[in-house]
Design a protein around this motif. Structure first.
Motif, mmCIF file in Angstrom:
data_model
loop_
_atom_site.group_PDB
_atom_site.id
_atom_site.type_symbol
_atom_site.label_atom_id
_atom_site.label_comp_id
_atom_site.label_asym_id
_atom_site.label_seq_id
_atom_site.Cartn_x
_atom_site.Cartn_y
_atom_site.Cartn_z
ATOM 1 N N LEU A 170 26.236 45.498 45.743
ATOM 2 C CA LEU A 170 26.819 45.480 44.395
ATOM 3 C C LEU A 170 27.620 44.192 44.170
ATOM 4 O O LEU A 170 27.610 43.629 43.080
ATOM 5 C CB LEU A 170 27.723 46.708 44.232
ATOM 6 C CG LEU A 170 28.348 46.947 42.867
ATOM 7 C CD1 LEU A 170 27.261 47.117 41.831
ATOM 8 C CD2 LEU A 170 29.232 48.175 42.889
ATOM 9 N N LEU A 171 28.286 43.728 45.225
ATOM 10 C CA LEU A 171 29.089 42.515 45.081
ATOM 11 C C LEU A 171 28.216 41.282 45.011
ATOM 12 O O LEU A 171 28.487 40.340 44.268
ATOM 13 C CB LEU A 171 30.038 42.355 46.280
ATOM 14 C CG LEU A 171 31.068 43.429 46.560
ATOM 15 C CD1 LEU A 171 32.005 42.969 47.662
ATOM 16 C CD2 LEU A 171 31.849 43.740 45.315
ATOM 17 N N LEU D 128 27.919 40.750 33.847
ATOM 18 C CA LEU D 128 29.380 40.836 33.875
ATOM 19 C C LEU D 128 29.837 42.263 34.186
ATOM 20 O O LEU D 128 30.780 42.476 34.946
ATOM 21 C CB LEU D 128 29.944 40.384 32.524
ATOM 22 C CG LEU D 128 31.461 40.244 32.426
ATOM 23 C CD1 LEU D 128 31.973 39.241 33.435
ATOM 24 C CD2 LEU D 128 31.873 39.820 31.027
ATOM 25 N N LEU D 129 29.121 43.219 33.619
ATOM 26 C CA LEU D 129 29.460 44.621 33.899
ATOM 27 C C LEU D 129 29.318 44.902 35.391
ATOM 28 O O LEU D 129 30.152 45.568 35.996
ATOM 29 C CB LEU D 129 28.570 45.559 33.084
ATOM 30 C CG LEU D 129 28.862 47.057 33.238
ATOM 31 C CD1 LEU D 129 30.253 47.390 32.737
ATOM 32 C CD2 LEU D 129 27.841 47.896 32.485
ATOM 33 N N VAL D 135 34.213 44.850 41.457
ATOM 34 C CA VAL D 135 35.659 44.814 41.690
ATOM 35 C C VAL D 135 36.201 46.238 41.852
ATOM 36 O O VAL D 135 36.926 46.546 42.797
ATOM 37 C CB VAL D 135 36.380 44.099 40.526
ATOM 38 C CG1 VAL D 135 37.882 44.298 40.630
ATOM 39 C CG2 VAL D 135 36.047 42.624 40.530
ATOM 40 N N LEU D 136 35.785 47.114 40.935
ATOM 41 C CA LEU D 136 36.285 48.492 41.000
ATOM 42 C C LEU D 136 35.789 49.191 42.262
ATOM 43 O O LEU D 136 36.545 49.915 42.918
ATOM 44 C CB LEU D 136 35.829 49.267 39.759
ATOM 45 C CG LEU D 136 36.561 48.886 38.467
ATOM 46 C CD1 LEU D 136 35.874 49.466 37.257
ATOM 47 C CD2 LEU D 136 37.997 49.370 38.536
ATOM 48 N N ILE D 157 38.291 35.803 41.912
ATOM 49 C CA ILE D 157 38.233 34.341 41.825
ATOM 50 C C ILE D 157 36.803 33.855 42.048
ATOM 51 O O ILE D 157 36.300 33.001 41.316
ATOM 52 C CB ILE D 157 39.196 33.703 42.850
ATOM 53 C CG1 ILE D 157 40.631 34.054 42.472
ATOM 54 C CG2 ILE D 157 39.013 32.202 42.881
ATOM 55 C CD1 ILE D 157 41.640 33.715 43.531
ATOM 56 N N VAL D 158 36.134 34.425 43.059
ATOM 57 C CA VAL D 158 34.741 34.050 43.304
ATOM 58 C C VAL D 158 33.903 34.338 42.052
ATOM 59 O O VAL D 158 33.077 33.518 41.626
ATOM 60 C CB VAL D 158 34.180 34.823 44.519
ATOM 61 C CG1 VAL D 158 32.689 34.618 44.646
ATOM 62 C CG2 VAL D 158 34.875 34.380 45.787
ATOM 63 N N GLY D 159 34.142 35.492 41.429
ATOM 64 C CA GLY D 159 33.409 35.839 40.219
ATOM 65 C C GLY D 159 33.676 34.858 39.104
ATOM 66 O O GLY D 159 32.767 34.437 38.399
#
Lengths: 227, 206, 60, 237
Positions: A170-171, D128-129, D135-136, D157-159
């Motif tokens: 997912l990441l 983006l979603l 993250v969540l 930050i990487v994102g």
């Protein structure tokens, strides 16, 4: 006695990981086998119509390469994490990003590079136009290291988790999008005889960016994971 | 004599539990700190904070008067850490492992065969670590103390799976290190015999 | 412009009103959930502290 | 602002005001968008969806930027408040991204005849979603919340570094395949009767973000600091 210089430490760790990779070579075959298997599934699913397969082959090959590279990611730090050598690496006198770069490089050499060798055979089986073979190999050469570098950040973030695998994909997968777009497009346009120079330049830019930024992020993530 | 390793108001919180608070340690050259306490009292956490692997909730660790977060790699060069995990690779031979240890730290000018001899592993030099027993692995892990130069030794239960003879051997090694002006921080379930003047005891359960 | 004309949105009522409705709904949920959680936390903590105090009183 | 009890009280004092201001802006924006703005000569009334779609899409980007900025603060100054703001922003950001996606496809149906077209904006929003969900998901997967806070800081930050690259790639990919696009409304040729309501709605959403954030931060603070003196005093008073 003085401690090793930075480049000596880099080469030492790279050689060690290659040696370890060689000693576990049966595990190395797995991502490669996965790559071939996924590609075999497509003709079975969409039908063996040659024009269709040739048309979608750049996309298939790249999606499969991306998945294969993602599946092998966990191996970058897993064994080092479990036996405590990762801990020692963080406590070493050398800057951690350089050591990370050595490990990722070794990992790419043993898992990414073999993809390069089977790719022409798979392209042939899917009927990709022969004029695109060169570009296909070039995109794999430039693209898969970027995948390993970005992936190492994700692995470093999830290494301490028991169920890290699904989170890892997912990441990492959304971050793979740019590489996928430009690499598949490069193969696609060159298979119809157009120039893929722009795409290749983009991939090179991605590679330099990933080389300079991702080891730092990975090192920070490792420190975080080990605390 | 000036202090080598100090902590200033160190506190550590894990899963909402305060493990220790306002901990002030002051170690001079030639001293050994024995960290005692029940399971889960924060011994390992303290050791990892001292190495710089973990961050304390508040407070800081000082090396020769400077916070270790600022000293960075020059601090790591001074530290030898033997943790719960041995930090050696199963698929490398003993010699290869020692070479790796030397490459990552500040190597001492010592012949590796001699180093293996010191921890009684000479005959296994070319064997893969995977074939060694738990005690032999531990001895190999401890060999990093012999092949690299570091003033501060931090050890988490170094005597696990070691027999009496090996324990005595390492204790002599520790004494020698202290005599040479080194500092040791360790946890151990086994009591060690050292001159009382050098030993500082810290019980985290009290 | 009559009300029914306004509600009809030139034949696009389904799309326009569902967009707005959904937006308001999501905003509302996002406001309400943490609000609830906050209240719940307060209640939980109150109970916990009361118990702690009782235990302290009886032990001392 | 950096101390939890202070922030808790500050947020509590401001919440009713923010709610009021948000309601005013929302009503004005809705009135401007739904009633005042004239129908579009090409798309008729269906274009009115942009008054929620475009501000939601802006918010989805804006909130990620807020998260990444918090991430930098977390890593450089190790500030606990920034960690909490970061992770409290994520659900709100994900909600706006979700809204941008759904309203986009509701707008697309009358325009293109299908709910989903691989349009550049919609595709970017979808990715983006995924970033938000990452993250969540990562925060949820790590038990020690202090560690989790730092992990999502790095990830944010990487994102952030990647988002411009992803946007550019998707735009480029989209131009290659020549599909329809939702971007025509961002041209400066838009009349004030259309862009003023968009701006008002965007402001309303920004205020909403602050208000939803405060709400979440308060709940999170109470939970995280449940062993500290100020929470005990607060609860028992």
């Amino acid at each position: 006695m003085k401690r090793l210089s930075l480049s000596q430490a880099f080469w030492f760790l790279l050689r060690r990981d290659l040696l370890l990779g060689f000693r576990n070579r049966s595990e190395l075959a797995n991502p490669l086998l996965f790559f071939v298997l996924v590609i075999t599934l497509f003709p079975l699913a969409v039908g063996a119509e040659p024009n269709l397969l040739a048309r979608i082959s750049p996309g298939i090959i790249w999606v499969a390469a991306l998945l294969a590279s993602m599946l092998s990611l966990d191996a970058i730090f897993r064994s080092d994490f479990e036996d405590g050598t990762l801990e020692q690496m963080l406590l070493s006198a050398h800057p951690v990003p350089v050591l990370v770069l050595a490990k990722v490089t070794a990992h790419w050499l043993v898992t990414g590079l073999p993809l390069l060798m089977v790719a022409p055979m798979l392209a042939m089986m899917l009927g990709l136009d022969e004029s695109a073979y060169g570009i296909l190999l070039l995109t794999i050469l430039l693209g898969t290291p970027v995948l390993s570098l970005i992936g190492s950040i994700g692995v470093a973030l999830t290494i301490g988790l028991r169920k890290g695998g699904i989170i890892l994909s997912l990441l990492v997968l959304p971050l793979y999008v740019p590489v996928l777009i430009f690499a598949a497009s490069a193969v696609d346009v060159s298979s119809v005889g157009l120039d893929a120079g722009a795409q290749i330049k983009m991939l090179m830019a991605f590679l330099f960016l990933a080389l300079s930024l991702s080891p730092v992020a990975t090192a920070a993530a490792l420190r975080m994971s080990m605390s | 004599m000036s202090s080598l390793l100090q902590t200033r108001d160190l506190s550590c919180v894990k899963d909402d539990r305060v493990l220790f608070e306002d901990l002030n340690i002051d170690l001079k050259a030639g001293q050994i700190l024995l960290v005692e306490g029940k399971n889960g009292s924060g011994k390992t956490s303290l050791l990892r904070i001292l190495t710089g692997l973990s961050l304390p909730e508040t407070g800081e660790v000082l090396w020769q008067g400077d916070p270790i977060s600022e000293v960075g790699p020059d601090y790591y060069e001074q530290v030898n850490y033997v943790g719960h995990h041995d930090g050696i690779k199963r698929d490398l031979t003993c010699l290869e492992n020692l070479r790796l240890v030397q490459a990552m730290g500040k190597p001492l000018p010592i012949d590796l065969d001699e180093a293996l001899e010191k921890v009684n592993l000479y005959r296994f030099g070319e064997n893969f670590v995977a074939t060694l027993s738990a005690g032999q692995k531990r001895r190999l892990a401890m060999a990093r103390l012999v092949v690299t130069e570091a003033l501060l030794w931090i050890m988490d239960e170094p005597f696990t799976s070691l027999d009496k003879a090996s324990m005595a051997m390492f204790q002599r090694m520790f004494e020698q290190h202290l005599d040479n002006g080194g500092v040791i921080v360790m946890t151990s379930h086994h009591d060690i015999e050292m001159p009382d003047s050098d030993v500082v005891r810290l019980n985290l359960s009290e | 412009m009559s009300l029914s004309e306004f509600l009809n949105m030139g034949g696009y009522a389904v799309f326009v009103w569902s967009s707005y409705g959904l937006t308001l709904g999501v905003l509302l949920i996002n406001w309400w959930l943490p609000f609830q959680q906050h209240k719940q936390n307060l209640k939980k903590l109150k109970r916990q502290y009361r118990q702690d105090r009782k235990r302290n009183d009886s032990s001392s | 602002m950096g101390s939890p009890p202070h922030f808790y009280r500050f947020a509590g004092r401001w919440l009713p005001w923010l709610t009021g201001i948000f309601a005013i802006f929302l009503i004005v924006g809705l009135y401007g968008g739904l009633v005042m703005a004239p129908p579009d000569y090409q798309q008729g009334e269906s274009y009115r969806i942009i008054f929620v779609h475009v501000p939601a899409a802006w918010m989805s980007m804006f909130i990620y930027m807020v998260m990444a900025s918090c991430g930098i603060i977390v890593l450089v100054w190790r500030m606990k408040m920034a960690e909490i703001v970061l992770i409290s922003s994520a659900p709100v950001g994900a909600s706006f991204t979700f809204l941008a996606l759904v309203t986009g496809s509701l707008w697309g149906k009358p325009m293109w005849g299908t709910y989903w077209v691989w349009d550049a904006r919609l595709t970017s929003e979808l990715i983006l979603l995924f970033l938000y969900l990452g993250v969540l998901g990562l925060y949820g997967a790590i038990d020690d919340k202090r560690v989790a806070g730092r992990a999502v800081a790095i990830l944010a930050i990487v994102g952030m570094v990647n988002i411009p690259i992803i946007h550019y790639s998707v735009d480029w990919w989209n131009s290659l395949h020549q599909t329809a696009s939702l971007t025509k409304f961002e041209k400066p040729s838009m009349p004030p009767s259309m862009y003023v309501p968009i701006l008002i709605m965007a402001l309303a959403f920004k205020i909403y973000f602050v208000l939803a954030l405060f709400q979440r931060v308060r709940a999170e603070l109470l939970y995280r600091e449940r062993n500290s003196r100020w929470v005990e005093e607060l609860v028992q008073s």
